[in-house]
Design a protein around this motif. Structure first.
Motif, mmCIF file in Angstrom:
data_model
loop_
_atom_site.group_PDB
_atom_site.id
_atom_site.type_symbol
_atom_site.label_atom_id
_atom_site.label_comp_id
_atom_site.label_asym_id
_atom_site.label_seq_id
_atom_site.Cartn_x
_atom_site.Cartn_y
_atom_site.Cartn_z
ATOM 1 N N LEU A 254 0.830 -1.208 0.000
ATOM 2 C CA LEU A 254 0.000 0.000 0.000
ATOM 3 C C LEU A 254 0.864 1.257 0.000
ATOM 4 C CD1 LEU A 254 -2.754 -1.013 2.610
ATOM 5 C CD2 LEU A 254 -2.990 -0.909 0.122
ATOM 6 N N ASP A 255 1.950 1.206 0.751
ATOM 7 C CA ASP A 255 2.820 2.386 0.842
ATOM 8 C C ASP A 255 3.416 2.753 -0.520
ATOM 9 O OD1 ASP A 255 2.303 2.759 3.483
ATOM 10 O OD2 ASP A 255 4.200 1.976 4.238
ATOM 11 N N LYS A 256 3.391 1.809 -1.469
ATOM 12 C CA LYS A 256 3.961 2.110 -2.803
ATOM 13 C C LYS A 256 2.918 2.654 -3.774
ATOM 14 C CE LYS A 256 7.698 -1.155 -2.361
ATOM 15 N NZ LYS A 256 8.006 -2.565 -2.425
ATOM 16 N N LEU A 257 1.662 2.773 -3.308
ATOM 17 C CA LEU A 257 0.593 3.206 -4.228
ATOM 18 C C LEU A 257 0.438 4.722 -4.280
ATOM 19 C CD1 LEU A 257 -2.237 0.573 -3.510
ATOM 20 C CD2 LEU A 257 -0.650 0.653 -5.448
ATOM 21 N N GLY A 258 1.273 5.428 -3.558
ATOM 22 C CA GLY A 258 1.194 6.895 -3.599
ATOM 23 C C GLY A 258 0.008 7.461 -2.838
ATOM 24 N N ARG B 251 -10.002 5.319 -2.977
ATOM 25 C CA ARG B 251 -8.967 5.388 -4.015
ATOM 26 C C ARG B 251 -8.718 4.025 -4.653
ATOM 27 N NH1 ARG B 251 -4.135 9.417 -2.806
ATOM 28 N NH2 ARG B 251 -3.745 8.734 -4.937
ATOM 29 N N TRP B 252 -8.798 2.960 -3.868
ATOM 30 C CA TRP B 252 -8.660 1.606 -4.404
ATOM 31 C C TRP B 252 -9.785 0.753 -3.830
ATOM 32 C CZ3 TRP B 252 -4.857 -0.943 -7.477
ATOM 33 C CH2 TRP B 252 -3.898 -0.073 -8.003
ATOM 34 N N ASN C 144 -13.543 7.766 -10.137
ATOM 35 C CA ASN C 144 -12.384 8.246 -9.379
ATOM 36 C C ASN C 144 -11.566 7.137 -8.737
ATOM 37 O OD1 ASN C 144 -12.921 10.848 -10.041
ATOM 38 N ND2 ASN C 144 -14.306 11.150 -8.298
ATOM 39 N N VAL C 145 -12.110 5.920 -8.746
ATOM 40 C CA VAL C 145 -11.350 4.800 -8.159
ATOM 41 C C VAL C 145 -10.161 4.509 -9.078
ATOM 42 C CG1 VAL C 145 -11.441 2.377 -7.481
ATOM 43 C CG2 VAL C 145 -13.435 3.855 -7.113
ATOM 44 N N GLU C 146 -8.952 4.453 -8.460
ATOM 45 C CA GLU C 146 -7.745 4.332 -9.299
ATOM 46 C C GLU C 146 -7.426 2.908 -9.706
ATOM 47 O OE1 GLU C 146 -4.658 6.513 -7.059
ATOM 48 O OE2 GLU C 146 -6.312 7.865 -6.576
ATOM 49 N N GLY C 147 -7.849 1.942 -8.893
ATOM 50 C CA GLY C 147 -7.516 0.567 -9.248
ATOM 51 C C GLY C 147 -8.270 -0.438 -8.386
ATOM 52 N N PHE C 148 -8.211 -1.699 -8.816
ATOM 53 C CA PHE C 148 -8.965 -2.761 -8.154
ATOM 54 C C PHE C 148 -8.027 -3.925 -7.843
ATOM 55 C CE2 PHE C 148 -11.722 -0.251 -10.758
ATOM 56 C CZ PHE C 148 -12.877 -0.103 -10.004
ATOM 57 N N VAL C 149 -8.139 -4.447 -6.637
ATOM 58 C CA VAL C 149 -7.340 -5.610 -6.281
ATOM 59 C C VAL C 149 -8.301 -6.779 -6.075
ATOM 60 C CG1 VAL C 149 -5.691 -6.584 -4.646
ATOM 61 C CG2 VAL C 149 -5.641 -4.125 -5.145
ATOM 62 N N VAL C 150 -8.127 -7.849 -6.827
ATOM 63 C CA VAL C 150 -9.023 -9.003 -6.717
ATOM 64 C C VAL C 150 -8.403 -9.991 -5.736
ATOM 65 C CG1 VAL C 150 -10.274 -10.788 -7.961
ATOM 66 C CG2 VAL C 150 -9.769 -8.612 -9.089
#
Ligand code: ADP
Length: 543
Positions: free
Chosen positions: A56-60, A113-114, A134-140
Motif C-alpha cells: 500500500l505504501d507504494k501506491l502513492g 482510491r482503491w 475516481n477509483v484508481e484501481g482494483f485488487v481481486v
C-alpha cells in the motif's frame, strides 16, 4: 497535575503485533471461493498484513485515504483490516448487498482510491464502473490461478500484490485519534451515512468485548462471526479475537446456509458464534429438521434486531447454548449493552430467566445510557417508562463523515440519539420497545411492534413475524401482523390472534393478520419494515 504514566497511543497495529507474538500459532480457518477450508495461523495473517502494508505504501496514497473492501468474511479480509488501518489508511468496508445506487453513492462519498474485492463481486463493479470513475484501481482477492477475465481497468491480483513484498514492516506510530475504518449505515431513510472509527475507539471497544459479562472470550475460545466484516466491523470480533488469541472461523459466502454453518460449528469446535436473529433461524431450522445438536457451542451473541424468546429457549433447551442478546449500532462500534445474569438474580426461575434474556441487556462500561421524553427530560429506570434512548462514550460517533452536524442526531449536551425507544429497569436492563419510526401509535398510546413480533414467534406455526402500524380511522394506527407460516403448518387468523391473549395487553392485539410467502430483509438480514409498509400501503382493516 497529570499522573506519571506513559502516554502510549492505542493503535490497531499493536493488537496485530501482540497477537503474533503471544498467540502466533492460533488458527484462522476460512471458507473462501477458491478454497473450501483454508487454514493459516495468526502469525501468517499478521505477516501478510505487513506485506500488504508495504504494498500500500507504494501506491502513492496519503495517511487517511480510504481504501474500500467488498468481500465476505475470510482471512484475506482480516489482513486488510490490519494492513490498511495499521499503515495509516482508512479501511472502508462496503456491504455488497446494497442497491447499486447506494454503492455508487458510498464509493463516491467516501472518495475510495482503491477497491479490494472478492472474485464474485467483479461483475458488480464492472457495472458500477462508469459511475465510480475516481477509483484508481482494483485488487481481486485471489491468486493468479483464479483471476477472472474482467473489463475493470488497473486490476491487480491480491496474492501477486502482497507476494512481492517483505513481511518486515515498521507500523507508523500514528496519533491514536487517526481515522482507521469507515462503515456506512444502511440508510433506510435518506442517503447512507458514514461512521468514521479511529484507532483509540477501536482498541477501547476491543478491550471491553472479551469481558466475562459481554462476549466472555479468552485464548481457549473459538469464534465464528456470522456477522459480516462489512457490518460494523463484525461487531469488533477481528480486533478482540486477536487481542485475546481466540481461534477464528470465517464462513466466507456461507453466511445464511444452516447446513454449512452447522458443519463449521461442529468440525471446528466453535465455542462462541455471533450474528443477527435471521441467520440463527436458518441454523435452528436445519438442526430441528436433521435432528442435530449443537454440542460444542457454549454461547451465541445475537443482536442487530430483537431476539424472539422462542429462539433463546430453543438454544437453551435443545442445545444447551446460552444466547446472549446484545444491542448496538454502526454508530456505536457497535456494543452498547449485553445481556447476562448479574449477581443477585441467580435464583430466578427458568421462565424468569427467559423473560430477562429477551431484554437487550445492561450497559457496558464505556457506554452511558439514558432515556428521555419528548422534551428531553430524563425518564426513570423503572422498567415501565419508555423514551428516546441516548448514549455517550468513547466509541460512539460524534458526527458522520462529511456531514458536519447536518444529521441532527446529537443533543446540545453531547449525547447521541439512537432513534430507538426503550425502557430501563431498576437493575439496569434495557429493553428496546421499537425504532422511533416503527412504533405504532394507537389512540395516543404507543404499542411496541417488537413485543408483538416476539409473542407471535412463540407460536409453533410461525416461521417469521413482522408487525407494522396501519392507518385506522378511529385509532390513528393499529397493528397488522404479517406472518410467514412454518413449513407444513397451517393456522387460522383467529387462532393466531387468540394466541396473544394473556401475553400482551388486550388493546395491543393486532387487528388483522396477513399471510405472506416471505418477508423482505435488509442487506444485514433485518426485516425491512419500510418495504413492508410500502407493500401494505393500500391495505385497509376489515370493518
Ligand atoms: P442498520 O441496520 O441501519 O445498518 P445497525 O446495524 O447499526 O444499522 O442497526 C442498529 C439498530 O438495530 C439499532 O438502533 C436497533 O434499532 C436495532 N437493534 C440492534 N440490536 C437490537 C436488539 N438487541 N433488539 C432490538 N433492536 C436491536
Amino acid at each position: 497535575m497529570h499522573g506519571l504514566m506513559m502516554n502510549r497511543p492505542l493503535l490497531i497495529s499493536s493488537i496485530a503485533e501482540h497477537a503474533a507474538r503471544f498467540h502466533g500459532d492460533r488458527e484462522i480457518v476460512s471458507v473462501t471461493a477458491d478454497n473450501p477450508r483454508h487454514r493459516c495461523t495468526i502469525r501468517d495473517a499478521v505477516g501478510r498484513s505487513r506485506q500488504l502494508a508495504n504494498a500500500l505504501d507504494k501506491l502513492g496514497l496519503s495517511h487517511g485515504d480510504r481504501i474500500a473492501t467488498i468481500a465476505w468474511n475470510d482471512y484475506r479480509h482480516l489482513e486488510l483490516y490490519y494492513g490498511i488501518s495499521g499503515a495509516g489508511y482508512v479501511c472502508h468496508t462496503i456491504n455488497p448487498r446494497l442497491f447499486p445506487e447506494q454503492l455508487i453513492f458510498i464509493i463516491n462519498h467516501a472518495e475510495d482510491r482503491w477497491i479490494f474485492t472478492d472474485v464474485m463481486f467483479v461483475p458488480l463493479l464492472e457495472k458500477l464502473l462508469p459511475q465510480i470513475e475516481n477509483v484508481e484501481g482494483f485488487v481481486v482477492m485471489t491468486d493468479e490461478a483464479h483471476m477472472p477475465e474482467t473489463s475493470l481497468p488497473n486490476v491487480v491480483c491480491y496474492e501477486t500484490l502482497i507476494g512481492a513484498e517483505s513481511s518486515d514492516y515498521v507500523w507508523p506510530e500514528l496519533d491514536e485519534r487517526s481515522a482507521s475504518a469507515l462503515c456506512y449505515t444502511s440508510g433506510t431513510t435518506g442517503d447512507p451515512k458514514g461512521v468514521l472509527y479511529d484507532h483509540r475507539s477501536t482498541v477501547l471497544h476491543a478491550y471491553v468485548a472479551p469481558a466475562p459479562d459481554v462476549m466472555n472470550l479468552s485464548s481457549t475460545d473459538c469464534v465464528l462471526p456470522v456477522v459480516p466484516l462489512f457490518h460494523v466491523n463484525a461487531w469488533g470480533v477481528p480486533y478482540s479475537c486477536l487481542m485475546v488469541g481466540a481461534k477464528i472461523v470465517f464462513p466466507g459466502p456461507k453466511m445464511g446456509d444452516g447446513a454449512a454453518l452447522f458443519e463449521l460449528l461442529d468440525s471446528e469446535n466453535v465455542t462462541m458464534a455471533l450474528g443477527v436473529p435471521t441467520v440463527w433461524l436458518a441454523l435452528l431450522q436445519y438442526c430441528a429438521g436433521e435432528e442435530k445438536r449443537l454440542d460444542k457451542l457454549k454461547y451465541t451473541l445475537v443482536g442487530g434486531a430483537a431476539v424472539p424468546r422462542s429462539m433463546i429457549e430453543e438454544f437453551r433447551d435443545k442445545h444447551g447454548v446460552e444466547l446472549r442478546q446484545g444491542w448496538g449500532m454502526t454508530e456505536m462500534s457497535p456494543l452498547g449493552t449485553c445481556n447476562s445474569i448479574k449477581a443477585g438474580l441467580e435464583s430466578l426461575t427458568d421462565d424468569e430467566r427467559l423473560d430477562l434474556a429477551t431484554k437487550a441487556g445492561r450497559g457496558i462500561f464505556g457506554c452511558e445510557l439514558r432515556i428521555v421524553d419528548d422534551d428531553g427530560h430524563e425518564l426513570p429506570w423503572d422498567g415501565v417508562a419508555y423514551g428516546a434512548l441516548q448514549v455517550r462514550g468513547p466509541w460512539i460517533c460524534s458526527d458522520y463523515f462529511k456531514l458536519e452536524g447536518g444529521a441532527g442526531t446529537h443533543t446540545d449536551d453531547g449525547w447521541f440519539d439512537t432513534g430507538d425507544v426503550a425502557t430501563i429497569d431498576p437493575q439496569g436492563y434495557m429493553a428496546i420497545t421499537d425504532r422511533t419510526k416503527d412504533v405504532i401509535k394507537s389512540g395516543g398510546e404507543w404499542i411496541s411492534s417488537i413485543e408483538l413480533e416476539n409473542a407471535a414467534m412463540g407460536h409453533p406455526a410461525v416461521a417469521e413475524a413482522a408487525v407494522i402500524g396501519v392507518a385506522h380511522p378511529k385509532w390513528t394506527e393499529r397493528p397488522l401482523l404479517i406472518i410467514v407460516r412454518a413449513e407444513g403448518q397451517d393456522v387460522s387468523k383467529e387462532d393466531l390472534l387468540a394466541y396473544f391473549r394473556g401475553k400482551v395487553a388486550d388493546w395491543w392485539i393486532p387487528n388483522d393478520v396477513a399471510f405472506v410467502e416471505e418477508l423482505p430483509h435488509t442487506a444485514t438480514g433485518k426485516i425491512k419494515k419500510i418495504e413492508l409498509r410500502k407493500q401494505f400501503a393500500d391495505y385497509a382493516f376489515p370493518d
